[in-house]
Design a protein around this motif. Structure first.
Motif, mmCIF file in Angstrom:
data_model
loop_
_atom_site.group_PDB
_atom_site.id
_atom_site.type_symbol
_atom_site.label_atom_id
_atom_site.label_comp_id
_atom_site.label_asym_id
_atom_site.label_seq_id
_atom_site.Cartn_x
_atom_site.Cartn_y
_atom_site.Cartn_z
ATOM 1 N N GLY A 137 26.061 14.846 40.467
ATOM 2 C CA GLY A 137 26.838 16.361 40.714
ATOM 3 C C GLY A 137 25.745 17.406 40.702
ATOM 4 O O GLY A 137 24.649 17.406 40.697
ATOM 5 N N VAL A 184 29.489 18.452 50.653
ATOM 6 C CA VAL A 184 29.892 17.571 52.167
ATOM 7 C C VAL A 184 29.211 17.436 53.021
ATOM 8 O O VAL A 184 28.667 16.349 53.337
ATOM 9 N N GLN A 186 27.151 13.854 48.844
ATOM 10 C CA GLN A 186 28.558 13.666 49.097
ATOM 11 C C GLN A 186 28.509 12.036 49.335
ATOM 12 O O GLN A 186 28.590 10.921 48.128
ATOM 13 N N ASP A 187 28.248 12.040 50.219
ATOM 14 C CA ASP A 187 27.582 10.229 50.362
ATOM 15 C C ASP A 187 26.666 9.609 49.918
ATOM 16 O O ASP A 187 26.989 8.626 49.456
ATOM 17 N N GLY A 218 26.301 10.244 47.088
ATOM 18 C CA GLY A 218 27.069 9.814 46.156
ATOM 19 C C GLY A 218 27.147 10.650 44.299
ATOM 20 O O GLY A 218 28.039 11.073 43.015
ATOM 21 N N TYR A 219 26.787 12.327 44.977
ATOM 22 C CA TYR A 219 26.926 13.553 43.802
ATOM 23 C C TYR A 219 28.470 13.719 43.862
ATOM 24 O O TYR A 219 29.071 13.934 45.369
ATOM 25 N N GLU A 220 29.230 13.489 43.394
ATOM 26 C CA GLU A 220 30.686 14.172 43.088
ATOM 27 C C GLU A 220 31.309 15.022 42.403
ATOM 28 O O GLU A 220 32.248 15.811 42.731
ATOM 29 N N TYR A 221 30.316 15.405 41.433
ATOM 30 C CA TYR A 221 31.390 16.876 40.142
ATOM 31 C C TYR A 221 30.313 18.079 40.938
ATOM 32 O O TYR A 221 28.767 18.360 40.779
ATOM 33 N N HIS A 225 39.142 19.663 44.829
ATOM 34 C CA HIS A 225 39.146 18.339 45.023
ATOM 35 C C HIS A 225 39.763 17.759 45.753
ATOM 36 O O HIS A 225 40.032 16.051 47.021
ATOM 37 N N GLY A 270 37.486 15.858 48.661
ATOM 38 C CA GLY A 270 37.297 14.529 47.465
ATOM 39 C C GLY A 270 36.195 14.627 46.675
ATOM 40 O O GLY A 270 35.407 13.549 46.543
ATOM 41 N N LEU A 271 35.891 15.718 46.377
ATOM 42 C CA LEU A 271 35.117 16.114 45.257
ATOM 43 C C LEU A 271 35.660 15.695 43.463
ATOM 44 O O LEU A 271 37.174 15.947 43.972
ATOM 45 N N LYS A 272 34.649 15.922 42.458
ATOM 46 C CA LYS A 272 36.166 16.223 41.252
ATOM 47 C C LYS A 272 34.956 17.377 40.551
ATOM 48 O O LYS A 272 33.920 18.377 40.835
#
Length: 391
Positions: free
Chosen positions: A32, A56, A61-62, A64-67, A103, A106-108
């Motif tokens: 993240g 994004v 994000q694509d 793999g980073y999500e937080y 959110h 599509g993220l955390k």
């Protein structure tokens, strides 16, 4: 009497059920972005939402980073009921609004607090409010909590973090729990039952010597790390300007070899092509995110030249050659040795070079194995990262 005993047993059962962490999280190291390394206390609703947008649009994000994690300085006080108070000047719509926006991409969403009476920046900490804060964070929609260790005076680390763990579990929202205790109480020995990642050292600084010093402290910790519980050598400094592109490439490669959490700390809206290339290198990220979850180990240490090996799923391996010196080196590389390299924790396996293909993960090309021994030139402070892929 039977009724009293039954009540006591129910109470014990309830306590046993609540005193645990969420164990289906962080099966691979979390990825993240965190605000501290670049922006420190200069956080705001506008900034965090912008970074979510950039996560994004930049392709992070694509990759793999999500937080998206807000670090210190979002909180200013507690009200008459002890509830944490958000800085309304910087976050006028409140924290749930920001979480909902993150959110929606599509993220955390992640947040920060501290086990002491105050945070490292002097804001209200979590001591004495653990269960209350956990409920509040759950109501915001928090997915990740970084919990620091400033202003803790006589507190004992394991019990302090365990209290917060129990609060999070009681709040009934799965939240990745990041213990930022700096390694002083050897959290690798006890934290896997408490959190999902634990800092092993003091804070990283955006300099080569700081980064390489942290690497040295990871050498004996591989056996403590794995799915659901990770050694954390601190956040990434890639792109913040204190190191060269070569050094950032080395920094990122080593963190991936360590199966470290990958928390970018740069301005996502102002990335150079070189920074973006490093942070989004899918082949190197795949080493970090390998489902086997093995931390790499230092197979050979020749002072200013090291070889790190990481065992991967499907009997594959990664090898990282590290030139720590300030001068270019030409090193002899024996691919057979790299493939068969082992350590004390893993049983030997019959690796045969003819059963593998070899990839250079920064040049993104296959390496010929016609000669099993070659000489490789390495610039100062550089790495070569290879992956042995089963045919």
């Amino acid at each position: 009497m039977k009724k009293i005993i039954w009540t006591i047993l129910l109470g014990i059962t309830f306590l046993g059920a609540s005193a645990q962490k969420f164990d289906q999280l962080a099966k691979t190291p979390p990825m993240g972005w965190n605000s501290w390394n670049k922006f420190a206390c200069n956080v705001s609703e506008k900034l965090i939402m912008q970074m979510a947008d950039e996560m994004v649009s930049s392709g992070m994000q694509d990759a793999g980073y999500e937080y998206v994690v807000i670090d210190d300085c979002w909180q200013v006080d507690r009200d008459e009921n002890g509830e944490i108070v958000v800085d309304k000047d910087r976050f006028p719509h409140g924290m749930k609004y920001v979480a909902d926006y993150v959110h929606s991409k599509g993220l955390k969403f992640g947040i920060y607090s501290c086990a002491g009476s105050k945070t490292c920046a002097g804001r209200p900490g979590g001591r004495g409010h653990e269960f209350q804060d956990a409920r509040t964070y759950a109501s915001y929609g928090v997915d990740y909590l970084k919990y620091d260790w400033c202003n803790t005076t006589t507190q004992e680390a394991k019990s302090s973090y365990t209290t917060m763990r129990d609060g999070l579990f009681a709040a009934k929202r799965p939240i990745v729990f990041s213990l930022c205790e700096w390694g002083t109480a050897k959290p690798w020995e006890w934290a896997k039952e408490v959190g999902h990642l634990w800092r092993t050292t003091g804070d990283i600084v955006d300099r080569w010597d700081s980064m390489i010093d942290i690497l040295d402290k990871e050498k004996d910790l591989a056996k403590y790390s794995g799915p659901g519980g990770w050694n954390d050598p601190d956040m990434l400094e890639v792109g913040n300007g204190g190191m060269t592109t070569e050094e950032y490439r080395t920094h990122f490669s080593l963190w991936c070899m360590l199966a470290a959490p990958l928390m970018a700390g740069n301005d996502l809206g102002n990335m150079s092509p070189e920074t973006a290339e490093i942070l989004k290198n899918a082949e190197v990220i795949a080493l970090d995110q390998d489902v086997l979850g093995k931390q790499g180990f230092c197979y050979r240490d020749n002072g200013d030249y090291e070889i790190w090996i990481k065992k991967l799923a499907n009997n594959e391996k990664a090898a990282c050659l590290l030139n720590r010196s300030d001068e270019e080196k030409t090193v002899q590389v024996d691919y057979n040795v790299l493939l068969k390299a082992n350590d004390n924790y893993w049983a030997s396996e019959p690796y045969k070079l003819e059963n593998y293909k070899l990839r250079d993960l920064w040049e993104h090309k296959e390496v010929s194995l016609e000669k099993s021994t070659v000489f490789v030139k390495m610039p100062p402070h550089s790495v070569k990262v290879y992956r042995f892929l089963k045919k």
